[in-house]
Design a protein around this motif. Structure first.
Motif, PDB file in Angstrom:
ATOM      1  N   SER A 230       0.832  -1.212   0.000  1.00  0.00           N
ATOM      2  CA  SER A 230       0.000   0.000   0.000  1.00  0.00           C
ATOM      3  C   SER A 230       0.859   1.251   0.000  1.00  0.00           C
ATOM      4  CB  SER A 230      -0.936   0.003   1.205  1.00  0.00           C
ATOM      5  OG  SER A 230      -0.241   0.229   2.410  1.00  0.00           O
ATOM      6  N   GLN A 231       1.989   1.211   0.707  1.00  0.00           N
ATOM      7  CA  GLN A 231       2.865   2.386   0.755  1.00  0.00           C
ATOM      8  C   GLN A 231       3.576   2.591  -0.587  1.00  0.00           C
ATOM      9  OE1 GLN A 231       5.310   1.831   4.258  1.00  0.00           O
ATOM     10  NE2 GLN A 231       3.680   2.486   5.643  1.00  0.00           N
ATOM     11  N   LEU A 232       4.029   1.513  -1.194  1.00  0.00           N
ATOM     12  CA  LEU A 232       4.611   1.632  -2.540  1.00  0.00           C
ATOM     13  C   LEU A 232       3.586   2.219  -3.506  1.00  0.00           C
ATOM     14  CD1 LEU A 232       6.550  -1.749  -2.974  1.00  0.00           C
ATOM     15  CD2 LEU A 232       7.574   0.536  -2.891  1.00  0.00           C
ATOM     16  N   PHE A 233       2.360   1.720  -3.423  1.00  0.00           N
ATOM     17  CA  PHE A 233       1.299   2.202  -4.312  1.00  0.00           C
ATOM     18  C   PHE A 233       1.030   3.685  -4.081  1.00  0.00           C
ATOM     19  CE2 PHE A 233      -3.065   3.135  -5.419  1.00  0.00           C
ATOM     20  CZ  PHE A 233      -3.214   2.544  -6.664  1.00  0.00           C
ATOM     21  N   ASP A 234       0.923   4.092  -2.819  1.00  0.00           N
ATOM     22  CA  ASP A 234       0.630   5.488  -2.508  1.00  0.00           C
ATOM     23  C   ASP A 234       1.748   6.423  -2.951  1.00  0.00           C
ATOM     24  OD1 ASP A 234      -1.791   4.774  -1.450  1.00  0.00           O
ATOM     25  OD2 ASP A 234      -1.129   4.808   0.638  1.00  0.00           O
ATOM     26  N   LEU A 235       2.963   5.891  -3.065  1.00  0.00           N
ATOM     27  CA  LEU A 235       4.095   6.679  -3.575  1.00  0.00           C
ATOM     28  C   LEU A 235       4.159   6.635  -5.103  1.00  0.00           C
ATOM     29  CD1 LEU A 235       6.817   5.684  -0.934  1.00  0.00           C
ATOM     30  CD2 LEU A 235       5.703   7.927  -1.181  1.00  0.00           C
ATOM     31  N   LYS A 236       3.135   6.048  -5.718  1.00  0.00           N
ATOM     32  CA  LYS A 236       3.007   5.937  -7.179  1.00  0.00           C
ATOM     33  C   LYS A 236       4.097   5.056  -7.796  1.00  0.00           C
ATOM     34  CE  LYS A 236       0.887  10.551  -7.570  1.00  0.00           C
ATOM     35  NZ  LYS A 236      -0.459  10.086  -7.315  1.00  0.00           N
ATOM     36  N   ARG A 237       4.630   4.154  -7.014  1.00  0.00           N
ATOM     37  CA  ARG A 237       5.643   3.224  -7.524  1.00  0.00           C
ATOM     38  C   ARG A 237       4.918   1.936  -7.940  1.00  0.00           C
ATOM     39  NH1 ARG A 237      10.419   3.274  -3.070  1.00  0.00           N
ATOM     40  NH2 ARG A 237      11.011   1.455  -4.326  1.00  0.00           N
ATOM     41  N   TYR A 238       4.155   2.066  -9.006  1.00  0.00           N
ATOM     42  CA  TYR A 238       3.257   0.980  -9.409  1.00  0.00           C
ATOM     43  C   TYR A 238       4.004  -0.252  -9.904  1.00  0.00           C
ATOM     44  CZ  TYR A 238       0.224   5.082  -9.313  1.00  0.00           C
ATOM     45  OH  TYR A 238      -0.420   6.231  -8.945  1.00  0.00           O
ATOM     46  N   ASN A 239       5.021  -0.054 -10.720  1.00  0.00           N
ATOM     47  CA  ASN A 239       5.783  -1.200 -11.212  1.00  0.00           C
ATOM     48  C   ASN A 239       6.546  -1.885 -10.083  1.00  0.00           C
ATOM     49  OD1 ASN A 239       5.243  -1.362 -14.099  1.00  0.00           O
ATOM     50  ND2 ASN A 239       6.274   0.617 -14.269  1.00  0.00           N
ATOM     51  N   ASP A 240       7.047  -1.088  -9.131  1.00  0.00           N
ATOM     52  CA  ASP A 240       7.723  -1.678  -7.966  1.00  0.00           C
ATOM     53  C   ASP A 240       6.736  -2.504  -7.144  1.00  0.00           C
ATOM     54  OD1 ASP A 240      10.140  -0.542  -8.632  1.00  0.00           O
ATOM     55  OD2 ASP A 240       9.909   1.181  -7.293  1.00  0.00           O
ATOM     56  N   THR A 241       5.506  -2.020  -7.048  1.00  0.00           N
ATOM     57  CA  THR A 241       4.481  -2.769  -6.313  1.00  0.00           C
ATOM     58  C   THR A 241       4.223  -4.104  -6.985  1.00  0.00           C
ATOM     59  OG1 THR A 241       3.430  -0.653  -5.736  1.00  0.00           O
ATOM     60  CG2 THR A 241       2.160  -2.655  -5.327  1.00  0.00           C
ATOM     61  N   LEU A 242       4.096  -4.095  -8.308  1.00  0.00           N
ATOM     62  CA  LEU A 242       3.851  -5.336  -9.045  1.00  0.00           C
ATOM     63  C   LEU A 242       5.018  -6.316  -8.899  1.00  0.00           C
ATOM     64  CD1 LEU A 242       2.310  -3.778 -12.270  1.00  0.00           C
ATOM     65  CD2 LEU A 242       1.104  -5.261 -10.638  1.00  0.00           C
ATOM     66  N   ARG A 243       6.241  -5.798  -8.958  1.00  0.00           N
ATOM     67  CA  ARG A 243       7.410  -6.669  -8.788  1.00  0.00           C
ATOM     68  C   ARG A 243       7.434  -7.266  -7.386  1.00  0.00           C
ATOM     69  NH1 ARG A 243       9.990  -3.057 -12.471  1.00  0.00           N
ATOM     70  NH2 ARG A 243      10.432  -1.547 -10.811  1.00  0.00           N
ATOM     71  N   PHE A 244       7.115  -6.450  -6.395  1.00  0.00           N
ATOM     72  CA  PHE A 244       7.087  -6.952  -5.019  1.00  0.00           C
ATOM     73  C   PHE A 244       6.031  -8.041  -4.856  1.00  0.00           C
ATOM     74  CE2 PHE A 244       4.869  -6.486  -0.865  1.00  0.00           C
ATOM     75  CZ  PHE A 244       5.830  -7.110  -0.082  1.00  0.00           C
ATOM     76  N   MET A 245       4.860  -7.830  -5.444  1.00  0.00           N
ATOM     77  CA  MET A 245       3.794  -8.818  -5.299  1.00  0.00           C
ATOM     78  C   MET A 245       4.172 -10.149  -5.939  1.00  0.00           C
ATOM     79  SD  MET A 245       1.561  -7.522  -3.381  1.00  0.00           S
ATOM     80  CE  MET A 245       0.361  -8.847  -3.523  1.00  0.00           C
ATOM     81  N   ARG A 246       4.984 -10.110  -6.983  1.00  0.00           N
ATOM     82  CA  ARG A 246       5.420 -11.350  -7.632  1.00  0.00           C
ATOM     83  C   ARG A 246       6.402 -12.141  -6.766  1.00  0.00           C
ATOM     84  NH1 ARG A 246       4.982  -8.259 -12.567  1.00  0.00           N
ATOM     85  NH2 ARG A 246       7.153  -7.572 -12.413  1.00  0.00           N
ATOM     86  N   THR A 247       7.127 -11.449  -5.861  1.00  0.00           N
ATOM     87  CA  THR A 247       8.179 -12.116  -5.081  1.00  0.00           C
ATOM     88  C   THR A 247       7.817 -12.354  -3.619  1.00  0.00           C
ATOM     89  OG1 THR A 247       9.232  -9.980  -4.606  1.00  0.00           O
ATOM     90  CG2 THR A 247       9.988 -11.164  -6.566  1.00  0.00           C
ATOM     91  N   GLN A 248       6.786 -11.656  -3.101  1.00  0.00           N
ATOM     92  CA  GLN A 248       6.416 -11.831  -1.686  1.00  0.00           C
ATOM     93  C   GLN A 248       5.911 -13.255  -1.443  1.00  0.00           C
ATOM     94  OE1 GLN A 248       2.962 -12.220  -0.660  1.00  0.00           O
ATOM     95  NE2 GLN A 248       2.455 -12.325  -2.841  1.00  0.00           N
ATOM     96  N   GLN A 249       5.949 -13.677  -0.190  1.00  0.00           N
ATOM     97  CA  GLN A 249       5.658 -15.069   0.150  1.00  0.00           C
ATOM     98  C   GLN A 249       4.360 -15.271   0.927  1.00  0.00           C
ATOM     99  OE1 GLN A 249       9.199 -17.113   1.857  1.00  0.00           O
ATOM    100  NE2 GLN A 249      10.292 -15.202   1.456  1.00  0.00           N
ATOM    101  N   ALA A 250       3.738 -14.186   1.378  1.00  0.00           N
ATOM    102  CA  ALA A 250       2.597 -14.336   2.282  1.00  0.00           C
ATOM    103  C   ALA A 250       1.277 -14.585   1.566  1.00  0.00           C
ATOM    104  CB  ALA A 250       2.475 -13.093   3.167  1.00  0.00           C
ATOM    105  N   MET A 251       1.143 -14.072   0.349  1.00  0.00           N
ATOM    106  CA  MET A 251      -0.136 -14.144  -0.359  1.00  0.00           C
ATOM    107  C   MET A 251       0.020 -14.954  -1.639  1.00  0.00           C
ATOM    108  SD  MET A 251      -1.065 -10.109   0.128  1.00  0.00           S
ATOM    109  CE  MET A 251      -2.657 -10.184  -0.693  1.00  0.00           C
ATOM    110  N   THR A 252      -0.776 -16.010  -1.756  1.00  0.00           N
ATOM    111  CA  THR A 252      -0.745 -16.823  -2.966  1.00  0.00           C
ATOM    112  C   THR A 252      -1.774 -16.291  -3.959  1.00  0.00           C
ATOM    113  OG1 THR A 252      -2.451 -18.369  -2.227  1.00  0.00           O
ATOM    114  CG2 THR A 252      -0.183 -18.810  -1.522  1.00  0.00           C
ATOM    115  N   GLN A 253      -1.791 -16.859  -5.154  1.00  0.00           N
ATOM    116  CA  GLN A 253      -2.739 -16.427  -6.170  1.00  0.00           C
ATOM    117  C   GLN A 253      -4.151 -16.941  -5.895  1.00  0.00           C
ATOM    118  OE1 GLN A 253      -1.560 -16.479 -10.280  1.00  0.00           O
ATOM    119  NE2 GLN A 253       0.609 -16.307  -9.789  1.00  0.00           N
TER     120      GLN A 253
END
Length: 479
Positions: A376-399
């Motif tokens: 949410s903080q990455l998104f609010d800083l308008k770092r949208y591509n960074d948010t997407l990259r983080f979501m691809r590598t994080q371990q807590a949430m599956t698809q």
């Protein structure tokens, strides 16, 4: 809107109405599907509390009990509802609701765990499926009216009360929803076993039910809410006393998270400014009288949470920092500190808060709460591509987690990649088991047609597959 709230964002879809419960005894898979269908309506109710801290705590507590229970059929999900009454209830498929009032009223963690263990017992023994099976063929029994009766059992739900006044069916079904005395004793027995195996004090279940029975005048509307569907007899209390006596005295040290969530619920149970003002006043008084470091930590944290609701910037930050100083390296406290600084800080302070949340994820890689905060903080800083990259590598949430796709959907929309946005929204609905809503979104993704060849191939494939599943399910229903 913050990214952690994405899963509840309304997309203004005309979703299908619920059908009738029919057929032979529900299989566990059918029961799970029925529960998922009901949960879609519950999530749309304003009382559903989509709060990352509380959801993570309740599911961690719930799975401590599930992991030692004799049940391996269901994917349990524990969630809070904003309601001051003392109540908890299960719907088909292992979805267990806990009222905020119950969390606040529990005198220790074993009492809260005892009520949840009792509800897990109802699910594991398939009491709900048996009730539905016993009532099949009743003209009044539909999924919608079954859910309505469950919600009407919750004293204090304005929407359910209105619906009950309109629909006489619910009153009829409400009476049928009361568990039998035998079912209650069975849920007590298996719940108590799970409570002990998980390391809690077995007196927690007994003490809570005894207090509920003895003090129903004090709790007024709250006690009938639970007793309405969970008949509490002298025999049940006596049976619990005998069982706990045989087990002997046991102690359980409450987690700090339990105390923090209790104070958080005192705040989030209120929805208006005057309510938050009153809670703030009460917490300050309680803090003056607090004797233990745990009490001081929890109340200081609660004051930070309520100060944010009141938009009292300096108090919110001061209490957040003090709570961390008192409570140490606790994830809930650190999350609140980062969140508060990010909310009120300048750009430099926001970057500092982002670094804090990044460390929180690093130290708690399996925490969905931490992942949602950082995203949410990455998104609010308008770092949208960074948010997407983080979501691809994080371990807590599956698809299989709807929130995973909801976060991606917001990023793609911000990047104006509409086919990917609609496809992610469709994936979110598919993860919730809502195939018709998913089909609608995949169709929008196909019409947007602004993705590369690979993206559009994905969209086409998902649309075909979802439509085929819907057709197959419709044919099965008509047989």
């Amino acid at each position: 809107m913050a990214a952690q709230d994405l899963a509840t964002e309304s997309l203004n879809l005309n979703l299908p109405s619920m059908g009738a419960v029919a057929g032979t005894e529900l299989s566990p898979a059918e029961e799970q599907a029925l529960g998922e269908e009901m949960m879609r309506q519950i999530r749309d109710d304003p009382s559903y509390l989509n709060d990352a801290e509380t959801l993570e705590y309740l599911n961690r507590l719930g799975y401590k009990l599930v992991s030692v229970s004799d049940t391996h059929t269901y994917n349990f999900f524990f969630y809070p509802l904003i309601d001051p009454s003392l109540n908890a209830f299960a719907i088909p498929g292992g979805f267990i609701a806990v009222h905020t009032g119950l969390i606040i009223a529990a005198q220790n963690e074993s009492e809260l765990a005892g009520v949840i263990a009792h509800e897990v017992g109802h699910v594991s023994q398939r009491h709900i499926a048996r009730m539905i099976d016993a009532q099949k063929g009743s003209a009044a029994l539909s999924i919608g009216s079954f859910l309505l009766a469950l919600l009407a059992a919750r004293a204090g739900s304005g929407q359910a009360a209105t619906a009950l006044a309109v629909g006489g069916q619910a009153a009829l079904i409400q009476n049928q929803l009361s568990y039998s005395r035998g079912a209650e004793r069975e849920a007590d027995r298996v719940g108590l076993t799970s409570l002990v195996r998980a390391g809690f004090d077995p007196k927690g279940m007994e003490n809570f039910f005894m207090r509920l029975r003895q003090n129903n005048r004090y709790y007024e509307a709250a006690a009938p809410a639970y007793l309405l569907t969970h008949p509490l007899t002298v025999e049940r209390i006596s049976d619990m006393e005998n069982r706990t006596r045989q087990l002997g005295a046991r102690t359980h040290n409450d987690s700090l998270d339990f105390s923090l969530i209790q104070q958080r619920m005192r705040v989030l149970q209120q929805t208006k400014y005057d309510g938050w003002l009153q809670v703030s006043k009460e917490m300050k008084q309680d803090l003056q009288n607090a004797k233990t470091n745990r009490q001081k930590t929890a109340l200081t944290y609660g004051l930070s949470v309520v100060s944010r609701k009141l938009n009292q910037k300096s108090d919110a930050i001061r209490y957040a920092n003090q709570a961390v100083s008192l409570g140490g390296n606790n994830a809930i406290l650190l999350k609140n500190q980062s969140e508060t600084i990010f909310q009120y800080g300048n750009q430099t302070e926001k970057k500092s808060a982002l670094a804090m949340s990044e460390r929180l994820v690093s130290n708690n890689p399996l925490s969905e709460m931490a992942v949602k905060l950082y995203a949410s903080q990455l998104f609010d800083l308008k770092r949208y591509n960074d948010t997407l990259r983080f979501m691809r590598t994080q371990q807590a949430m599956t698809q299989s987690n709807p929130s995973y796709h909801a976060i991606n959907a917001r990023c793609y929309r911000a990047l104006k990649q509409m086919s990917r946005h609609y496809m992610s929204v469709g994936d979110m609905y598919l993860a919730q088991g809502d195939k018709r809503a998913a089909e609608y979104q995949y169709n929008l993704a196909q019409q947007a047609n602004d993705g590369d060849y690979y993206t559009m191939s994905q969209v086409d494939g998902k649309l075909r597959s979802t439509r085929a599943d819907i057709i197959a399910e419709e044919k099965a229903k008509n047989r």
